[in-house]
Design an enzyme around this catalytic site. Structure first.
Site, PDB file in Angstrom:
ATOM      1  N   TYR A  78     -40.656  87.785  31.976  1.00  0.00           N
ATOM      2  CA  TYR A  78     -40.576  88.187  30.563  1.00  0.00           C
ATOM      3  C   TYR A  78     -39.124  88.216  30.084  1.00  0.00           C
ATOM      4  CZ  TYR A  78     -41.492  91.058  26.376  1.00  0.00           C
ATOM      5  OH  TYR A  78     -41.583  91.544  25.086  1.00  0.00           O
TER       6      TYR A  78
ATOM      7  N   THR B 194     -47.648  99.205  20.400  1.00  0.00           N
ATOM      8  CA  THR B 194     -48.718  98.232  20.126  1.00  0.00           C
ATOM      9  C   THR B 194     -49.579  98.056  21.379  1.00  0.00           C
ATOM     10  OG1 THR B 194     -47.488  96.313  20.932  1.00  0.00           O
ATOM     11  CG2 THR B 194     -47.162  96.902  18.618  1.00  0.00           C
TER      12      THR B 194
ATOM     13  N   ASP C 269     -54.349  78.537  21.412  1.00  0.00           N
ATOM     14  CA  ASP C 269     -53.480  78.995  22.491  1.00  0.00           C
ATOM     15  C   ASP C 269     -52.107  78.383  22.234  1.00  0.00           C
ATOM     16  OD1 ASP C 269     -52.015  79.350  24.795  1.00  0.00           O
ATOM     17  OD2 ASP C 269     -53.649  78.837  26.162  1.00  0.00           O
ATOM     18  N   VAL C 270     -51.146  79.225  21.861  1.00  0.00           N
ATOM     19  CA  VAL C 270     -49.837  78.706  21.431  1.00  0.00           C
ATOM     20  C   VAL C 270     -49.064  78.014  22.550  1.00  0.00           C
ATOM     21  CG1 VAL C 270     -49.553  80.343  19.523  1.00  0.00           C
ATOM     22  CG2 VAL C 270     -48.729  80.968  21.815  1.00  0.00           C
TER      23      VAL C 270
ATOM     24  N   ASN D 248     -44.584  84.675  17.117  1.00  0.00           N
ATOM     25  CA  ASN D 248     -44.602  86.080  17.524  1.00  0.00           C
ATOM     26  C   ASN D 248     -45.578  86.371  18.660  1.00  0.00           C
ATOM     27  OD1 ASN D 248     -44.426  89.151  16.902  1.00  0.00           O
ATOM     28  ND2 ASN D 248     -46.599  88.637  16.595  1.00  0.00           N
TER      29      ASN D 248
ATOM     30  N   LYS E 287     -37.693  85.759  27.131  1.00  0.00           N
ATOM     31  CA  LYS E 287     -37.154  86.290  25.868  1.00  0.00           C
ATOM     32  C   LYS E 287     -35.676  85.927  25.698  1.00  0.00           C
ATOM     33  CE  LYS E 287     -40.944  88.158  24.254  1.00  0.00           C
ATOM     34  NZ  LYS E 287     -41.616  87.517  23.103  1.00  0.00           N
TER      35      LYS E 287
HETATM   36  N1  LIG Z   1     -44.507  96.023  21.732  1.00  0.00           N
HETATM   37  C1  LIG Z   1     -43.270  95.986  22.189  1.00  0.00           C
HETATM   38  O1  LIG Z   1     -42.742  96.988  22.710  1.00  0.00           O
HETATM   39  C2  LIG Z   1     -42.467  94.724  22.101  1.00  0.00           C
HETATM   40  C3  LIG Z   1     -41.096  94.777  22.367  1.00  0.00           C
HETATM   41  C4  LIG Z   1     -40.339  93.619  22.289  1.00  0.00           C
HETATM   42  C5  LIG Z   1     -40.945  92.426  21.952  1.00  0.00           C
HETATM   43  N2  LIG Z   1     -42.286  92.390  21.709  1.00  0.00           N
HETATM   44  C6  LIG Z   1     -42.882  91.104  21.365  1.00  0.00           C
HETATM   45  O2  LIG Z   1     -43.564  91.213  20.146  1.00  0.00           O
HETATM   46  C7  LIG Z   1     -44.550  90.188  20.076  1.00  0.00           C
HETATM   47  C8  LIG Z   1     -45.833  90.780  19.526  1.00  0.00           C
HETATM   48  O3  LIG Z   1     -46.336  91.730  20.437  1.00  0.00           O
HETATM   49  P1  LIG Z   1     -47.028  93.091  19.986  1.00  0.00           P
HETATM   50  O4  LIG Z   1     -46.177  94.173  20.463  1.00  0.00           O
HETATM   51  O5  LIG Z   1     -47.398  93.026  18.544  1.00  0.00           O
HETATM   52  O6  LIG Z   1     -48.318  93.107  20.939  1.00  0.00           O
HETATM   53  P2  LIG Z   1     -49.798  92.583  20.744  1.00  0.00           P
HETATM   54  O7  LIG Z   1     -50.360  92.467  22.099  1.00  0.00           O
HETATM   55  O8  LIG Z   1     -50.507  93.444  19.757  1.00  0.00           O
HETATM   56  O9  LIG Z   1     -49.606  91.152  20.085  1.00  0.00           O
HETATM   57  C9  LIG Z   1     -49.510  89.953  20.817  1.00  0.00           C
HETATM   58  C10 LIG Z   1     -50.561  88.994  20.263  1.00  0.00           C
HETATM   59  O10 LIG Z   1     -50.341  87.702  20.830  1.00  0.00           O
HETATM   60  C11 LIG Z   1     -51.624  87.139  21.076  1.00  0.00           C
HETATM   61  N3  LIG Z   1     -51.494  86.123  22.121  1.00  0.00           N
HETATM   62  C12 LIG Z   1     -51.170  86.307  23.429  1.00  0.00           C
HETATM   63  N4  LIG Z   1     -51.163  85.133  24.072  1.00  0.00           N
HETATM   64  C13 LIG Z   1     -51.492  84.186  23.158  1.00  0.00           C
HETATM   65  C14 LIG Z   1     -51.644  82.787  23.221  1.00  0.00           C
HETATM   66  N5  LIG Z   1     -51.467  82.102  24.360  1.00  0.00           N
HETATM   67  N6  LIG Z   1     -51.976  82.125  22.078  1.00  0.00           N
HETATM   68  C15 LIG Z   1     -52.172  82.782  20.932  1.00  0.00           C
HETATM   69  N7  LIG Z   1     -52.052  84.119  20.800  1.00  0.00           N
HETATM   70  C16 LIG Z   1     -51.706  84.816  21.917  1.00  0.00           C
HETATM   71  C17 LIG Z   1     -52.486  88.314  21.526  1.00  0.00           C
HETATM   72  O11 LIG Z   1     -53.864  88.039  21.361  1.00  0.00           O
HETATM   73  C18 LIG Z   1     -51.986  89.427  20.617  1.00  0.00           C
HETATM   74  O12 LIG Z   1     -52.761  89.489  19.424  1.00  0.00           O
HETATM   75  C19 LIG Z   1     -44.651  89.609  21.484  1.00  0.00           C
HETATM   76  O13 LIG Z   1     -43.951  88.371  21.521  1.00  0.00           O
HETATM   77  C20 LIG Z   1     -43.951  90.619  22.329  1.00  0.00           C
HETATM   78  O14 LIG Z   1     -43.385  90.093  23.504  1.00  0.00           O
HETATM   79  C21 LIG Z   1     -43.051  93.510  21.751  1.00  0.00           C
END
Ligand SMILES: NC(=O)c1ccc[n+]([C@@H]2O[C@H](COP(=O)([O-])OP(=O)(O)OC[C@H]3O[C@@H](n4cnc5c(N)ncnc54)[C@H](O)[C@@H]3O)[C@@H](O)[C@H]2O)c1
Length: 251
Positions: free
Chosen positions: A154, A189, A62-63, A89, A158
């Site tokens: 959020y 995603t 858990d990060v 990430n 960010k």
């Molecule tokens: N998808 C979008 O539209 C979008 C847009 C802007 C930013 N982001 C950012 O991109 C990053 C990746 O998201 P994604 O879109 O690939 O979605 P995703 O849900 O596929 O990936 C997020 C991952 O983080 C893991 N995670 C969550 N909480 C955690 C914790 N406490 N410890 C360890 N792992 C944890 C989840 O299990 C998941 O695998 C995130 O930081 C998200 O905020 C995504």
């Protein structure tokens, strides 16, 4: 190979942008520490990388917890070597105005999306300094540049990731550590799976000038560029990949 003999840690490595980045980094020669809260996701991705001929370990953590951040770095150092690349990430994207969410919701979002970067980076940086340098990449988001309605925690987290990236860049530049933030727009995603297709399409029609969906692989290629020596003079910057969303006030 752009990352030959490099060791990379990717948090949130089990799905979406993190998974695509693990594949891209491994393709370019990096050994991977795949970090996810879900042991199943981390293991599955590490095995997939090995099946492609790469080298990977899975770390369930858990990060948002300091002890887990330390364990991520310690295991990586012990099993792969000192980290050259840390890609922070992992994230969650809860909705809500400040009057809709609890204190616990606020803390969870800020801890996973922002505090995690502080925790992992401060554990990794001493190893990077000892090794003569390193690269930190943080996934922020366009909501960190301009706040979005109904996404208070959020948007704040960010925004914090963006300025923390700049702080790290300034504070460790003379130790040859680079740090940059990536700001994706809407990426298709699991993070957005609660967003109904009709609402998604309306959002994109209104706010994203370029037609089409941004894929996790495109964000991964940006992270790969920033991790590579091609970006060796780039630090403290914010890289937006959003189909033109941030170009103006109206699409
Ligand atoms: N998808 C979008 O539209 C979008 C847009 C802007 C930013 N982001 C950012 O991109 C990053 C990746 O998201 P994604 O879109 O690939 O979605 P995703 O849900 O596929 O990936 C997020 C991952 O983080 C893991 N995670 C969550 N909480 C955690 C914790 N406490 N410890 C360890 N792992 C944890 C989840 O299990 C998941 O695998 C995130 O930081 C998200 O905020 C995504």
């Amino acid at each position: 190979m752009k990352l030959r003999d490099k060791v990379a840690i990717v948090t949130g490595g089990g799905s979406g942008i993190g998974a695509a980045s693990c594949h891209a980094f491994a393709r370019e020669g990096a050994a991977l520490a795949v970090v996810n809260r879900s042991a199943t996701k981390a293991e599955a991705l590490a095995r997939a990388i090995e099946a492609e001929g790469g080298r990977a370990i899975a770390i369930s953590a858990d990060v948002s917890r300091n002890a887990d951040a330390q364990r991520i770095i310690d295991r990586t150092v012990a099993e792969l070597g000192p980290p050259d690349i840390l890609f922070n990430n992992a994230g969650i994207s809860p909705a809500g105005r400040i009057t809709d969410i609890s204190e616990a919701d606020w803390d969870e979002c800020l801890n996973i999306d922002l505090k995690s970067v502080f925790l992992a980076a401060r554990c990794a940086i001493p190893h990077m300094i000892a090794a003569g340098g390193g690269v930190i990449i943080n996934t922020a988001g366009t909501f960190g540049i301009r706040a979005a309605k109904n996404k208070a925690a959020y948007s704040v987290a960010k925004a914090g990731v963006i300025n923390l990236s700049r702080s790290i860049a300034l504070d460790y530049a003379r130790e040859n550590i680079r740090c940059n933030a990536i700001c994706p727009g809407y990426v298709d995603t699991a993070l957005n799976e609660g967003f109904p297709a009709a609402a998604r399409n309306a959002f994109l029609e209104r706010y994203q000038p370029l037609r089409g969906l941004i894929g996790a692989g495109e964000v991964a290629e940006m992270a790969l560029y920033l991790a590579s020596d091609a970006a060796k003079m780039i630090t403290g910057q914010v890289f937006v990949l959003d189909g033109g969303q941030q170009a103006g006030l109206y699409a």
